[in-house]
Design a protein around this motif. Structure first.
Motif, PDB file in Angstrom:
ATOM      1  N   GLU A 114       0.841  -1.196   0.000  1.00  0.00           N
ATOM      2  CA  GLU A 114       0.000   0.000   0.000  1.00  0.00           C
ATOM      3  C   GLU A 114       0.876   1.246   0.000  1.00  0.00           C
ATOM      4  OE1 GLU A 114      -4.245  -0.944   1.922  1.00  0.00           O
ATOM      5  OE2 GLU A 114      -2.654  -0.663   3.394  1.00  0.00           O
ATOM      6  N   ILE A 115       0.510   2.180  -0.848  1.00  0.00           N
ATOM      7  CA  ILE A 115       1.255   3.423  -1.008  1.00  0.00           C
ATOM      8  C   ILE A 115       0.419   4.568  -0.442  1.00  0.00           C
ATOM      9  CG2 ILE A 115       2.395   4.954  -2.678  1.00  0.00           C
ATOM     10  CD1 ILE A 115       3.495   1.971  -2.565  1.00  0.00           C
ATOM     11  N   LYS A 116       1.033   5.346   0.408  1.00  0.00           N
ATOM     12  CA  LYS A 116       0.318   6.466   1.033  1.00  0.00           C
ATOM     13  C   LYS A 116      -0.075   7.479  -0.047  1.00  0.00           C
ATOM     14  CE  LYS A 116       0.888  10.193   4.305  1.00  0.00           C
ATOM     15  NZ  LYS A 116       1.835  11.262   4.537  1.00  0.00           N
ATOM     16  N   PRO A 117      -1.370   7.825  -0.100  1.00  0.00           N
ATOM     17  CA  PRO A 117      -1.785   8.823  -1.086  1.00  0.00           C
ATOM     18  C   PRO A 117      -1.354  10.230  -0.676  1.00  0.00           C
ATOM     19  CG  PRO A 117      -3.681   8.065   0.178  1.00  0.00           C
ATOM     20  CD  PRO A 117      -2.484   7.285   0.661  1.00  0.00           C
ATOM     21  N   GLU A 118      -1.140  11.053  -1.663  1.00  0.00           N
ATOM     22  CA  GLU A 118      -0.826  12.459  -1.414  1.00  0.00           C
ATOM     23  C   GLU A 118      -2.121  13.152  -0.974  1.00  0.00           C
ATOM     24  OE1 GLU A 118       2.028  15.558  -1.384  1.00  0.00           O
ATOM     25  OE2 GLU A 118       2.201  13.388  -1.447  1.00  0.00           O
ATOM     26  N   PRO A 119      -2.086  13.966   0.075  1.00  0.00           N
ATOM     27  CA  PRO A 119      -3.303  14.656   0.508  1.00  0.00           C
ATOM     28  C   PRO A 119      -3.877  15.524  -0.612  1.00  0.00           C
ATOM     29  CG  PRO A 119      -1.535  14.961   2.103  1.00  0.00           C
ATOM     30  CD  PRO A 119      -0.939  14.301   0.899  1.00  0.00           C
ATOM     31  N   ARG A 120      -5.162  15.416  -0.839  1.00  0.00           N
ATOM     32  CA  ARG A 120      -5.817  16.177  -1.909  1.00  0.00           C
ATOM     33  C   ARG A 120      -6.124  17.615  -1.478  1.00  0.00           C
ATOM     34  NH1 ARG A 120      -3.639  12.480  -4.210  1.00  0.00           N
ATOM     35  NH2 ARG A 120      -4.474  11.487  -6.035  1.00  0.00           N
ATOM     36  N   THR A 121      -5.766  17.961  -0.262  1.00  0.00           N
ATOM     37  CA  THR A 121      -6.007  19.319   0.237  1.00  0.00           C
ATOM     38  C   THR A 121      -4.715  20.116   0.346  1.00  0.00           C
ATOM     39  OG1 THR A 121      -5.857  18.501   2.509  1.00  0.00           O
ATOM     40  CG2 THR A 121      -8.062  18.633   1.539  1.00  0.00           C
ATOM     41  N   SER A 122      -3.653  19.639  -0.291  1.00  0.00           N
ATOM     42  CA  SER A 122      -2.340  20.274  -0.141  1.00  0.00           C
ATOM     43  C   SER A 122      -2.137  21.474  -1.051  1.00  0.00           C
ATOM     44  CB  SER A 122      -1.244  19.240  -0.417  1.00  0.00           C
ATOM     45  OG  SER A 122      -1.320  18.819  -1.782  1.00  0.00           O
ATOM     46  N   GLY A 123      -3.051  21.703  -2.000  1.00  0.00           N
ATOM     47  CA  GLY A 123      -2.890  22.816  -2.930  1.00  0.00           C
ATOM     48  C   GLY A 123      -2.003  22.463  -4.120  1.00  0.00           C
ATOM     49  N   LYS A 124      -1.555  21.230  -4.191  1.00  0.00           N
ATOM     50  CA  LYS A 124      -0.715  20.800  -5.312  1.00  0.00           C
ATOM     51  C   LYS A 124      -1.586  20.492  -6.522  1.00  0.00           C
ATOM     52  CE  LYS A 124       2.864  18.725  -2.415  1.00  0.00           C
ATOM     53  NZ  LYS A 124       3.515  17.476  -2.037  1.00  0.00           N
ATOM     54  N   THR A 125      -0.977  20.589  -7.680  1.00  0.00           N
ATOM     55  CA  THR A 125      -1.683  20.226  -8.910  1.00  0.00           C
ATOM     56  C   THR A 125      -1.784  18.703  -8.982  1.00  0.00           C
ATOM     57  OG1 THR A 125       0.311  20.018 -10.254  1.00  0.00           O
ATOM     58  CG2 THR A 125      -0.699  22.231 -10.099  1.00  0.00           C
ATOM     59  N   PRO A 126      -2.725  18.178  -9.784  1.00  0.00           N
ATOM     60  CA  PRO A 126      -2.783  16.725  -9.960  1.00  0.00           C
ATOM     61  C   PRO A 126      -1.446  16.136 -10.415  1.00  0.00           C
ATOM     62  CG  PRO A 126      -4.792  17.709 -10.784  1.00  0.00           C
ATOM     63  CD  PRO A 126      -3.866  18.844 -10.439  1.00  0.00           C
ATOM     64  N   ALA A 127      -0.746  16.828 -11.304  1.00  0.00           N
ATOM     65  CA  ALA A 127       0.555  16.326 -11.781  1.00  0.00           C
ATOM     66  C   ALA A 127       1.559  16.234 -10.625  1.00  0.00           C
ATOM     67  CB  ALA A 127       1.095  17.220 -12.891  1.00  0.00           C
ATOM     68  N   GLN A 128       1.566  17.223  -9.746  1.00  0.00           N
ATOM     69  CA  GLN A 128       2.477  17.192  -8.598  1.00  0.00           C
ATOM     70  C   GLN A 128       2.112  16.058  -7.640  1.00  0.00           C
ATOM     71  OE1 GLN A 128       1.718  21.277  -7.465  1.00  0.00           O
ATOM     72  NE2 GLN A 128       3.810  21.894  -8.041  1.00  0.00           N
ATOM     73  N   MET A 129       0.814  15.836  -7.441  1.00  0.00           N
ATOM     74  CA  MET A 129       0.386  14.756  -6.554  1.00  0.00           C
ATOM     75  C   MET A 129       0.754  13.392  -7.146  1.00  0.00           C
ATOM     76  SD  MET A 129      -3.204  16.086  -4.922  1.00  0.00           S
ATOM     77  CE  MET A 129      -3.911  16.832  -6.359  1.00  0.00           C
ATOM     78  N   MET A 130       0.541  13.217  -8.448  1.00  0.00           N
ATOM     79  CA  MET A 130       0.901  11.947  -9.087  1.00  0.00           C
ATOM     80  C   MET A 130       2.410  11.725  -9.036  1.00  0.00           C
ATOM     81  SD  MET A 130      -1.649  11.503 -12.355  1.00  0.00           S
ATOM     82  CE  MET A 130      -1.274  13.077 -13.098  1.00  0.00           C
ATOM     83  N   ALA A 131       3.201  12.791  -9.192  1.00  0.00           N
ATOM     84  CA  ALA A 131       4.659  12.660  -9.122  1.00  0.00           C
ATOM     85  C   ALA A 131       5.089  12.222  -7.722  1.00  0.00           C
ATOM     86  CB  ALA A 131       5.332  13.974  -9.512  1.00  0.00           C
ATOM     87  N   ALA A 132       4.485  12.803  -6.687  1.00  0.00           N
ATOM     88  CA  ALA A 132       4.821  12.425  -5.308  1.00  0.00           C
ATOM     89  C   ALA A 132       4.443  10.970  -5.046  1.00  0.00           C
ATOM     90  CB  ALA A 132       4.121  13.352  -4.315  1.00  0.00           C
ATOM     91  N   GLU A 133       3.252  10.579  -5.501  1.00  0.00           N
ATOM     92  CA  GLU A 133       2.838   9.179  -5.338  1.00  0.00           C
ATOM     93  C   GLU A 133       3.736   8.260  -6.153  1.00  0.00           C
ATOM     94  OE1 GLU A 133      -1.847  10.299  -4.457  1.00  0.00           O
ATOM     95  OE2 GLU A 133      -1.256   9.667  -6.477  1.00  0.00           O
ATOM     96  N   GLY A 134       4.141   8.719  -7.327  1.00  0.00           N
ATOM     97  CA  GLY A 134       5.045   7.932  -8.170  1.00  0.00           C
ATOM     98  C   GLY A 134       6.370   7.653  -7.475  1.00  0.00           C
ATOM     99  N   ARG A 135       6.906   8.650  -6.785  1.00  0.00           N
ATOM    100  CA  ARG A 135       8.155   8.448  -6.033  1.00  0.00           C
ATOM    101  C   ARG A 135       7.966   7.413  -4.924  1.00  0.00           C
ATOM    102  NH1 ARG A 135       8.331  13.958  -7.145  1.00  0.00           N
ATOM    103  NH2 ARG A 135       7.455  14.548  -5.120  1.00  0.00           N
ATOM    104  N   ARG A 136       6.806   7.429  -4.275  1.00  0.00           N
ATOM    105  CA  ARG A 136       6.533   6.439  -3.218  1.00  0.00           C
ATOM    106  C   ARG A 136       6.398   5.038  -3.820  1.00  0.00           C
ATOM    107  NH1 ARG A 136       2.422  10.478  -1.280  1.00  0.00           N
ATOM    108  NH2 ARG A 136       3.603  11.789   0.147  1.00  0.00           N
TER     109      ARG A 136
END
Length: 156
Positions: A37-59
């Motif tokens: 299981e990979i921790k999801p990026e918080p959707r309330t962080s103000g990041k763009t979808p691309a930034q959130m996917m990149a962070a999840e991708g690194r995890r």
């Protein structure tokens, strides 16, 4: 060979964990099914979808064995029949490498991560909720193994 499912998301309903555990327990040791299981990026962080996917991708990257064959689950992926999945599973097993199935978060998988994959497949033309994806994938991998080994679970 290990079959690893690296899936963004945690705290699944009990029925998901029960179903996953059931199919994972049925798999033989030489074709073990493992969930990471990979921790999801918080959707309330103000990041763009691309930034959130990149962070999840690194995890996801950090959770994978370095030599694993990567298979992205994506709506634009290749449709496989269960028999074709079984034949592909047999080829993967003959190759002796671990196989990692990558399941993205609500926005999908990072483009660079998808580009690092050996192939992309989809489970359905329908949009499935993330908890259901885990269960369907686990069942289909078990069924593919059953076909490959002539186990009576799959009745053709």
């Amino acid at each position: 060979m290990k079959l690893i499912v690296a899936a963004v998301g945690n705290r699944m309903p009990a029925w998901v964990e029960t179903a996953w555990d059931d199919y994972a327990r049925r798999m033989p040791p030489d074709c073990a099914l493992e969930l990471r299981e990979i921790k999801p990026e918080p959707r309330t962080s103000g990041k763009t979808p691309a930034q959130m996917m990149a962070a999840e991708g690194r995890r996801i990257e950090a959770a994978l064995p370095p030599q694993a064959l990567r298979i992205a689950l994506d709506e634009r992926g290749r449709d496989l029949t269960t028999v074709a999945l079984s034949q592909t599973l047999e080829q993967w097993r003959a190759g002796g490498r671990d196989v990692a199935f990558l399941v993205g978060g609500p926005d999908g998988l990072d483009a660079a991560l998808k580009a690092s994959c050996g192939s992309m497949i989809r489970l359905s033309s329908l949009t499935l909720p993330h908890p259901m994806v885990r269960v369907v994938l686990a069942e289909q991998l078990y069924r593919a193994w059953a076909i490959m080994t002539n186990h009576p679970y799959h009745r053709a």
